[in-house]
Design an enzyme around this catalytic site. Structure first.
Site, PDB file in Angstrom:
ATOM      1  N   HIS A   1       0.816  -1.223   0.000  1.00 53.13           N
ATOM      2  CA  HIS A   1       0.000   0.000   0.000  1.00 53.13           C
ATOM      3  C   HIS A   1       0.846   1.268   0.000  1.00 53.13           C
ATOM      4  CE1 HIS A   1      -3.644  -2.253   0.446  1.00 53.13           C
ATOM      5  NE2 HIS A   1      -3.336  -2.720   1.643  1.00 53.13           N
TER       6      HIS A   1
ATOM      7  N   ASP B   1      -2.517 -10.823  -2.347  1.00 53.21           N
ATOM      8  CA  ASP B   1      -3.094 -10.302  -1.104  1.00 53.21           C
ATOM      9  C   ASP B   1      -4.560  -9.906  -1.384  1.00 53.21           C
ATOM     10  OD1 ASP B   1      -1.983  -8.803   1.672  1.00 53.21           O
ATOM     11  OD2 ASP B   1      -3.746  -7.852   0.793  1.00 53.21           O
TER      12      ASP B   1
ATOM     13  N   HIS C   1      -6.191  -7.385  -0.539  1.00 55.49           N
ATOM     14  CA  HIS C   1      -6.336  -5.962  -0.836  1.00 55.49           C
ATOM     15  C   HIS C   1      -5.597  -5.602  -2.123  1.00 55.49           C
ATOM     16  CE1 HIS C   1      -6.589  -6.362   3.619  1.00 55.49           C
ATOM     17  NE2 HIS C   1      -7.637  -5.567   3.447  1.00 55.49           N
TER      18      HIS C   1
ATOM     19  N   ASP D   1      -4.433 -12.912   3.449  1.00 55.54           N
ATOM     20  CA  ASP D   1      -5.679 -12.435   4.049  1.00 55.54           C
ATOM     21  C   ASP D   1      -6.912 -12.718   3.184  1.00 55.54           C
ATOM     22  OD1 ASP D   1      -4.549 -10.643   2.268  1.00 55.54           O
ATOM     23  OD2 ASP D   1      -4.565  -8.932   3.640  1.00 55.54           O
TER      24      ASP D   1
END
Ligand SMILES: [Zn+2]
Length: 342
Positions: A122, A159, A161, A246
């Site tokens: 991120h 991931d 996200h 995740d």
């Protein structure tokens, strides 16, 4: 596998109730403790100059000042302690080392997997966000391009996200291909199908935003039908996996339904892509917040490189996932997904 690990990454402290805690690394090591063929290697942190190859100086210096002052909340969920600076440089160093080792020929049972934290995907050029400070995968990719060890690097981010930071850093850079499968609507909200890169780099960003509840079968279809052909056409020297865990069906912060065995299947899938593209392969840890599911999933990845054959789940690809894959394929930037595309 050859796991990059350093105790320095435990010194990034986030408080008692933060999901991105040092316990993640401890759980991973416990999960690997009785496994055959696990090797740990430590490495030096990267220096400030290396970080500046993908981040802006003003941001990097203000983070250093903030860490030196003892830290605190950088934003609502990104927490800094006085150990964060060294931990972040070390996490980037481990990622870079995984890239270097992969290009030096570490493969098969020696395949590198960097177990650094804080995670990185991120982190954008000029800011920390989403538990991330330095974009470890971006630092690694840029380092081997700058050294001349790789001309082209592909990064696949599984991931849950969207790796907005990695995408942003390389959005207009045609020698890095970035692909992400993520849960639609989840933080940070970016990663739409139409985001495919800009300028000469059009077609070197690929986003596959699946609905909540998507299972392993759709991930495998994405790898087989869309990602594999794209990576083969791109023809990278190095294939990096931004490996968060995740999207696991029991992870506390997402609604995706990838199983532990499913991560083994994904691992087999990306390994086949690397083989077909004749590319080096390395893994870099991103998220994953259930301590048990995180450690079991990484153990599963390791087992696949140690000879284990994962069971393909008996599931159908959902209609919504099928629609997403068709929409990705219909993007004109990915037309034909042939070598001519790049
Ligand atoms: Zn994540």
């Amino acid at each position: 596998m050859k796991f990059g690990y350093s105790d320095t990454c435990l010194d990034h402290e986030t408080g008692d109730r933060h999901p991105e805690s040092p316990d993640r690394l401890r759980a991973i090591k416990r999960g690997l403790a009785d496994r055959h063929g696990v090797e740990y290697v430590e490495t030096e942190p990267v220096d400030r100059e290396r970080v500046l190859s993908v981040h802006e100086e003003e941001y990097v210096d203000s983070l250093k000042t903030f860490c030196d002052a003892g830290g605190g909340n950088w934003d609502a969920d990104t927490v800094v302690s006085d150990g964060t600076w060294e931990a972040a440089l070390t996490s980037a160093g481990l990622a870079k080392q995984a890239a270097v080792n992969a290009l030096d020929g570490d493969d098969g049972r020696q395949t590198p997997f960097s177990l650094g934290r804080p995670p990185g995907h991120h982190a954008v050029e000029d800011d920390a966000m989403g538990f991330c400070f330095f974009n470890n995968a971006a630092v690694a990719a840029q380092a081997v391009i700058d050294s001349g060890d790789a001309q082209r690097v592909a990064i696949f981010d599984w991931d849950v996200h969207h790796g907005n930071g990695t995408q942003d850093i390389f959005y207009d850079q045609e020698n890095v291909f970035y692909a992400s499968i993520h849960e639609e609507g989840l933080y940070p909200g970016s990663g739409e199908i139409a985001e495919t890169g800009s300028g000469d780099a059009e077609g070197t960003t690929m986003n596959i935003p699946f609905e909540p509840g998507t299972t392993t079968a759709a991930y495998l279809a994405a790898i087989d039908e869309v990602l594999g052909p794209a990576i083969e056409a791109f023809d990278p020297d190095l294939f990096l996996i931004s490996a968060g865990f995740d999207a696991h069906e029991h992870d506390p912060i997402s609604r995706m339904r990838v199983s532990t065995e499913g991560y083994g299947c994904l691992t087999k899938g990306v390994r086949e892509i690397a083989d077909d593209a004749d590319s080096a392969l390395g893994f870099i840890l991103e998220g994953g917040y259930g301590l048990d599911t995180l450690s079991e999933s990484i153990r599963e990845v390791h087992e696949v490189f140690d000879g284990y054959e994962p069971m393909v789940p008996d599931e159908e690809v959902s209609d919504s996932a099928r629609d997403i894959l068709d929409a990705v394929k219909s993007q004109e930037e990915f037309d034909g997904l042939s070598a001519d595309s790049y």
